[in-house]
Write an enzyme that holds these catalytic residues in place. Structure first.
Site, PDB file in Angstrom:
ATOM      1  N   LYS A 101       1.014  -1.452   0.189  1.00 34.87           N
ATOM      2  CA  LYS A 101       0.262  -0.102  -0.345  1.00 34.87           C
ATOM      3  C   LYS A 101       0.906   1.209  -0.105  1.00 34.87           C
ATOM      4  CE  LYS A 101      -4.055  -1.206   2.446  1.00 34.87           C
ATOM      5  NZ  LYS A 101      -5.264  -0.663   4.005  1.00 34.87           N
ATOM      6  N   GLU A 142       0.578  -1.484  16.138  1.00 33.31           N
ATOM      7  CA  GLU A 142       0.417  -2.489  15.231  1.00 33.31           C
ATOM      8  C   GLU A 142       0.655  -3.559  15.260  1.00 33.31           C
ATOM      9  OE1 GLU A 142      -2.021  -1.572  12.463  1.00 33.31           O
ATOM     10  OE2 GLU A 142      -0.843   0.803  11.316  1.00 33.31           O
ATOM     11  N   LYS A 158       1.409  -9.836   9.199  1.00 30.74           N
ATOM     12  CA  LYS A 158       0.640  -8.833   7.297  1.00 30.74           C
ATOM     13  C   LYS A 158       1.109  -9.771   6.475  1.00 30.74           C
ATOM     14  CE  LYS A 158       0.785  -4.758   5.558  1.00 30.74           C
ATOM     15  NZ  LYS A 158       0.387  -3.504   5.740  1.00 30.74           N
ATOM     16  N   GLU A 165      -6.988  -6.533  -0.735  1.00 32.15           N
ATOM     17  CA  GLU A 165      -8.036  -5.466  -0.267  1.00 32.15           C
ATOM     18  C   GLU A 165      -9.624  -5.996  -0.458  1.00 32.15           C
ATOM     19  OE1 GLU A 165      -7.750  -2.784   3.571  1.00 32.15           O
ATOM     20  OE2 GLU A 165      -8.090  -1.332   1.501  1.00 32.15           O
ATOM     21  N   ARG A 171      -8.139  -9.127   3.977  1.00 35.05           N
ATOM     22  CA  ARG A 171      -7.404  -7.614   3.857  1.00 35.05           C
ATOM     23  C   ARG A 171      -7.853  -6.550   4.814  1.00 35.05           C
ATOM     24  NH1 ARG A 171      -2.122  -5.052   0.374  1.00 35.05           N
ATOM     25  NH2 ARG A 171      -1.095  -3.849   2.549  1.00 35.05           N
ATOM     26  N   ASN A 179      -7.394  -3.398   8.799  1.00 37.11           N
ATOM     27  CA  ASN A 179      -7.765  -2.490   9.245  1.00 37.11           C
ATOM     28  C   ASN A 179      -8.433  -2.052  10.904  1.00 37.11           C
ATOM     29  OD1 ASN A 179      -8.640   0.890   7.646  1.00 37.11           O
ATOM     30  ND2 ASN A 179      -7.250   0.069   6.981  1.00 37.11           N
ATOM     31  N   HIS A 239      -8.478   0.690  12.647  1.00 34.67           N
ATOM     32  CA  HIS A 239      -8.260   2.116  11.877  1.00 34.67           C
ATOM     33  C   HIS A 239      -9.504   3.081  11.392  1.00 34.67           C
ATOM     34  CE1 HIS A 239      -3.891   0.241  11.899  1.00 34.67           C
ATOM     35  NE2 HIS A 239      -4.159   0.884  10.973  1.00 34.67           N
ATOM     36  N   HIS A 282      -8.101   6.324  12.043  1.00 31.82           N
ATOM     37  CA  HIS A 282      -7.684   6.923  11.321  1.00 31.82           C
ATOM     38  C   HIS A 282      -8.932   8.239  10.996  1.00 31.82           C
ATOM     39  CE1 HIS A 282      -5.815   4.265   7.633  1.00 31.82           C
ATOM     40  NE2 HIS A 282      -5.062   5.284   8.403  1.00 31.82           N
ATOM     41  N   HIS A 326       0.584   7.836  14.015  1.00 38.02           N
ATOM     42  CA  HIS A 326      -0.035   6.615  14.021  1.00 38.02           C
ATOM     43  C   HIS A 326      -0.438   6.151  14.584  1.00 38.02           C
ATOM     44  CE1 HIS A 326      -2.559   4.189  10.582  1.00 38.02           C
ATOM     45  NE2 HIS A 326      -1.774   3.405  11.154  1.00 38.02           N
TER      46      HIS A 326
HETATM   47  N1  LIG Z   1       1.389   1.875   3.862  1.00 35.65           N
HETATM   48  C1  LIG Z   1       0.777   1.047   5.198  1.00 35.65           C
HETATM   49  O1  LIG Z   1       0.179  -0.061   5.619  1.00 35.65           O
HETATM   50  C2  LIG Z   1       0.988   1.066   6.693  1.00 35.65           C
HETATM   51  C3  LIG Z   1       0.767   0.578   7.668  1.00 35.65           C
HETATM   52  C4  LIG Z   1       1.058   1.420   8.772  1.00 35.65           C
HETATM   53  C5  LIG Z   1       1.262   2.839   8.727  1.00 35.65           C
HETATM   54  N2  LIG Z   1       1.257   3.295   7.306  1.00 35.65           N
HETATM   55  C6  LIG Z   1       1.247   4.827   7.115  1.00 35.65           C
HETATM   56  O2  LIG Z   1       3.187   5.158   8.599  1.00 35.65           O
HETATM   57  C7  LIG Z   1       2.900   6.474   8.646  1.00 35.65           C
HETATM   58  C8  LIG Z   1       3.906   6.331  10.205  1.00 35.65           C
HETATM   59  O3  LIG Z   1       4.770   5.435   9.137  1.00 35.65           O
HETATM   60  P1  LIG Z   1       5.747   5.369  11.089  1.00 35.65           P
HETATM   61  O4  LIG Z   1       5.534   5.655  12.049  1.00 35.65           O
HETATM   62  O5  LIG Z   1       7.310   4.779  10.607  1.00 35.65           O
HETATM   63  O6  LIG Z   1       5.950   7.285  10.732  1.00 35.65           O
HETATM   64  P2  LIG Z   1       7.766   8.607  10.069  1.00 35.65           P
HETATM   65  O7  LIG Z   1       7.904   7.913   8.962  1.00 35.65           O
HETATM   66  O8  LIG Z   1       7.246   9.699  10.395  1.00 35.65           O
HETATM   67  O9  LIG Z   1       8.867   7.717  11.538  1.00 35.65           O
HETATM   68  C9  LIG Z   1       8.758   8.313  12.840  1.00 35.65           C
HETATM   69  C10 LIG Z   1      10.221   9.076  12.954  1.00 35.65           C
HETATM   70  O10 LIG Z   1      11.034   8.318  13.439  1.00 35.65           O
HETATM   71  C11 LIG Z   1      11.732   9.661  12.316  1.00 35.65           C
HETATM   72  N3  LIG Z   1      13.039   8.195  11.998  1.00 35.65           N
HETATM   73  C12 LIG Z   1      12.314   7.159  11.621  1.00 35.65           C
HETATM   74  N4  LIG Z   1      13.954   5.946  11.589  1.00 35.65           N
HETATM   75  C13 LIG Z   1      14.831   6.648  12.430  1.00 35.65           C
HETATM   76  C14 LIG Z   1      15.273   6.043  13.406  1.00 35.65           C
HETATM   77  N5  LIG Z   1      16.218   4.831  13.029  1.00 35.65           N
HETATM   78  N6  LIG Z   1      16.106   6.735  14.440  1.00 35.65           N
HETATM   79  C15 LIG Z   1      15.770   7.643  14.374  1.00 35.65           C
HETATM   80  N7  LIG Z   1      14.718   8.271  14.190  1.00 35.65           N
HETATM   81  C16 LIG Z   1      13.827   8.255  13.346  1.00 35.65           C
HETATM   82  C17 LIG Z   1      11.592  10.480  11.219  1.00 35.65           C
HETATM   83  O11 LIG Z   1      12.082  11.425  10.851  1.00 35.65           O
HETATM   84  C18 LIG Z   1       9.646   9.905  11.963  1.00 35.65           C
HETATM   85  O12 LIG Z   1       9.967  11.776  13.241  1.00 35.65           O
HETATM   86  C19 LIG Z   1       1.656   6.984   8.553  1.00 35.65           C
HETATM   87  O13 LIG Z   1       1.358   7.487   7.226  1.00 35.65           O
HETATM   88  C20 LIG Z   1       0.766   5.684   8.238  1.00 35.65           C
HETATM   89  O14 LIG Z   1      -0.633   5.508   7.786  1.00 35.65           O
HETATM   90  C21 LIG Z   1       1.427   2.892   6.054  1.00 35.65           C
HETATM   91  O1  LIG Z   2      -1.971  -2.704   4.719  1.00 34.55           O
HETATM   92  C1  LIG Z   2      -3.212  -2.706   5.400  1.00 34.55           C
HETATM   93  O2  LIG Z   2      -3.955  -3.171   4.537  1.00 34.55           O
HETATM   94  C2  LIG Z   2      -3.186  -2.287   6.460  1.00 34.55           C
HETATM   95  O3  LIG Z   2      -4.911  -1.605   6.935  1.00 34.55           O
HETATM   96  C3  LIG Z   2      -2.282  -1.694   7.605  1.00 34.55           C
HETATM   97  C4  LIG Z   2      -2.799  -0.551   8.096  1.00 34.55           C
HETATM   98  O4  LIG Z   2      -2.197  -0.669   9.338  1.00 34.55           O
HETATM   99  C5  LIG Z   2      -2.516   0.614   7.627  1.00 34.55           C
HETATM  100  O5  LIG Z   2      -2.085   1.870   8.615  1.00 34.55           O
HETATM  101  C6  LIG Z   2      -2.605   1.162   6.271  1.00 34.55           C
HETATM  102  O6  LIG Z   2      -1.704   2.231   5.954  1.00 34.55           O
HETATM  103  C7  LIG Z   2      -4.092   1.741   6.428  1.00 34.55           C
HETATM  104  O7  LIG Z   2      -5.132   1.667   4.839  1.00 34.55           O
HETATM  105  P1  LIG Z   2      -6.030   2.584   4.818  1.00 34.55           P
HETATM  106  O8  LIG Z   2      -6.220   2.171   3.323  1.00 34.55           O
HETATM  107  O9  LIG Z   2      -6.819   2.254   5.559  1.00 34.55           O
HETATM  108  O10 LIG Z   2      -5.345   3.960   4.216  1.00 34.55           O
HETATM  109 ZN   LIG Z   3      -1.666   1.588  10.292  1.00 37.37          ZN
END
Ligand SMILES: NC(=O)c1ccc[n+]([C@@H]2O[C@H](COP(=O)([O-])OP(=O)(O)OC[C@H]3O[C@@H](n4cnc5c(N)ncnc54)[C@H](O)[C@@H]3O)[C@@H](O)[C@H]2O)c1
Ligand SMILES: O=C(O)C(=O)C[C@@H](O)[C@H](O)[C@H](O)COP(=O)(O)O
Ligand SMILES: [Zn+2]
Length: 348
Positions: free
Chosen positions: A128, A170, A208, A218, A222, A226, A229, A233, A248
């Site tokens: 995603k 998570e 996951k 999804e 899948r 969520n 969320h 969200h 998050h």
């Molecule tokens: N695509 C998906 O399946 C999925 C799943 C869950 C969450 N997300 C998304 O992920 C985002 C949150 O991710 P996150 O919590 O990693 O946030 P982030 O990427 O903002 O990282 C969190 C903070 O940690 C810092 N950081 C990162 N690595 C570091 C390290 N090794 N040492 C010191 N600082 C470090 C970053 O600079 C930032 O300030 C949200 O936007 C959420 O919606 C996506």
């Molecule tokens: O990978 C997925 O599917 C998830 O739902 C994982 C979630 O933890 C993640 O925050 C994901 O980005 C949510 O997706 P969204 O499509 O609901 O925005």
């Molecule tokens: Zn999430």
């Protein structure tokens, strides 16, 4: 494919040698530039040229303006279709970098090197990609797998505690939706730190990955990922919209409490298990003050959730610890009651 990297990053180097990329673009934020890039560059062995693309850290950067800047930089640097984007960072970097790479010139290859607990266990896996639209979470994006995911748990050594705790939410969610013993192992952790979480990362990644392999786009199972969320969200979006972003995982933790209670109110989850979940989530996460948020604003966001069909809000809810159902529609009263239940926890 997910690979746990050796200290000399040999698997990454093999990957780079085996493929014919034209150039490498490494996306970092200011923190991963400081803490993680030196480790990557100190170990990466390749004859390819590379450029560093840096953005500011934080959820506020996960938007179209940043994506546009990155597309422009790639264009100015004449990145071609054989370019490789390396996303070195947390979920903001892997979501954003994956989105930019999967759309630039209709798609260039990218790999994820997650550096937060959250991105190791969740965001870097599953394909995603996306950005927020106004304050609506992940409204624009693609389903595109990275070529590879390389995990180096030692990156966690510099991660602030709040970020570690955010990722832990998570992991708890993974236990709740799919694996009771994972949940039980996690809630035995009294002192949350890198040493205590590292042994459980692999299980979370497996949960996951297993779900995603069954339902990449999804359409069904899948949606269980969520859980927490739908409301989580909405809370995260309202905070973002007010200019007070929360992490998050903090939103997911509040969402786990609301949606565990909602699961109970809907007659799906026993009161006993609901209480176990709430007690344990409260053990790790401070109360989030949502008293200022109006129900109508929360409902407006719930009505835009990506799981909805025909204007019906589809929840993923728990039937027991370790099992989750999806596409469940709740009564408006119960949704409101779950929010009020959370609000009252402040005084409990
Ligand atoms: N695509 C998906 O399946 C999925 C799943 C869950 C969450 N997300 C998304 O992920 C985002 C949150 O991710 P996150 O919590 O990693 O946030 P982030 O990427 O903002 O990282 C969190 C903070 O940690 C810092 N950081 C990162 N690595 C570091 C390290 N090794 N040492 C010191 N600082 C470090 C970053 O600079 C930032 O300030 C949200 O936007 C959420 O919606 C996506
Ligand atoms: O990978 C997925 O599917 C998830 O739902 C994982 C979630 O933890 C993640 O925050 C994901 O980005 C949510 O997706 P969204 O499509 O609901 O925005
Ligand atoms: Zn999430």
């Amino acid at each position: 494919m997910i690979t746990i990297l050796n200290d000399n990053f040999s698997q990454l180097n093999e990957f780079l040698h085996e493929n014919t990329f034209s150039k490498i673009f490494i996306l970092v934020d200011e923190n991963t530039h400081e803490y993680c890039l030196p480790v990557l560059l100190g170990n990466m062995e390749t004859d390819l040229g590379f450029e560093i693309l840096e953005i500011e850290a934080g959820e506020e950067m996960k938007n179209i303006q940043t994506a546009n800047q990155l597309w422009e930089i790639l264009t100015e640097m004449q990145a071609d279709r054989k370019a490789l984007v390396i996303n070195l960072g947390g979920g903001v970097i892997t979501d954003m970098g994956g989105f930019v790479a999967s759309t630039y010139k209709r798609g260039v290859q990218f790999i994820n090197i997650p550096t937060t607990l959250l991105s190791m266990c969740d965001a870097s896996i599953g394909g995603k990609t996306g950005i927020d639209l106004m304050h609506f979470k992940n409204m624009v994006g693609t389903f595109t797998f990275p070529e590879q995911i390389f995990v180096y748990p030692k990156f966690l050594e510099t991660l602030p505690f709040k970020e570690l705790r955010s990722g832990f939410a998570e992991m708890l969610k993974h236990g709740l939706i799919a694996d009771r013993s994972h949940w039980e192992n996690l809630i035995r952790i009294n002192k949350l730190d890198i040493e205590s979480v590292i042994p459980h990362i692999q299980t979370s990644m497996n949960i996951k990955q297993d779900v995603v392999e069954q339902d990449f786009h999804e359409k069904n199972i899948r949606k269980t990922l969520n859980f927490a969320h739908t409301i989580g969200h909405a809370i995260e979006s309202l905070c973002l919209g007010q200019g007070n972003p929360i992490l998050h995982g903090e939103a997911v933790a509040a969402g786990m409490i609301c949606e565990a209670h909602l699961s109970y109110l809907e007659g799906l989850l026993s009161e006993e298990e609901e209480n176990i979940i709430i007690e344990n989530v409260q053990k790790y996460y401070p109360y989030l003050d949502i008293s200022d948020f109006k129900d109508e604003d929360i409902f407006a966001l719930l009505l835009n959730d990506k799981k909805n069909v025909d204007s019906k809000i589809n929840f993923s809810l728990l039937s027991e610890i370790g099992a989750c159902i999806f596409d469940h529609q709740c009564s408006q009263n119960n949704i409101q009651e779950s929010l009020n239940f959370y609000r009252k926890l402040n005084n409990a």
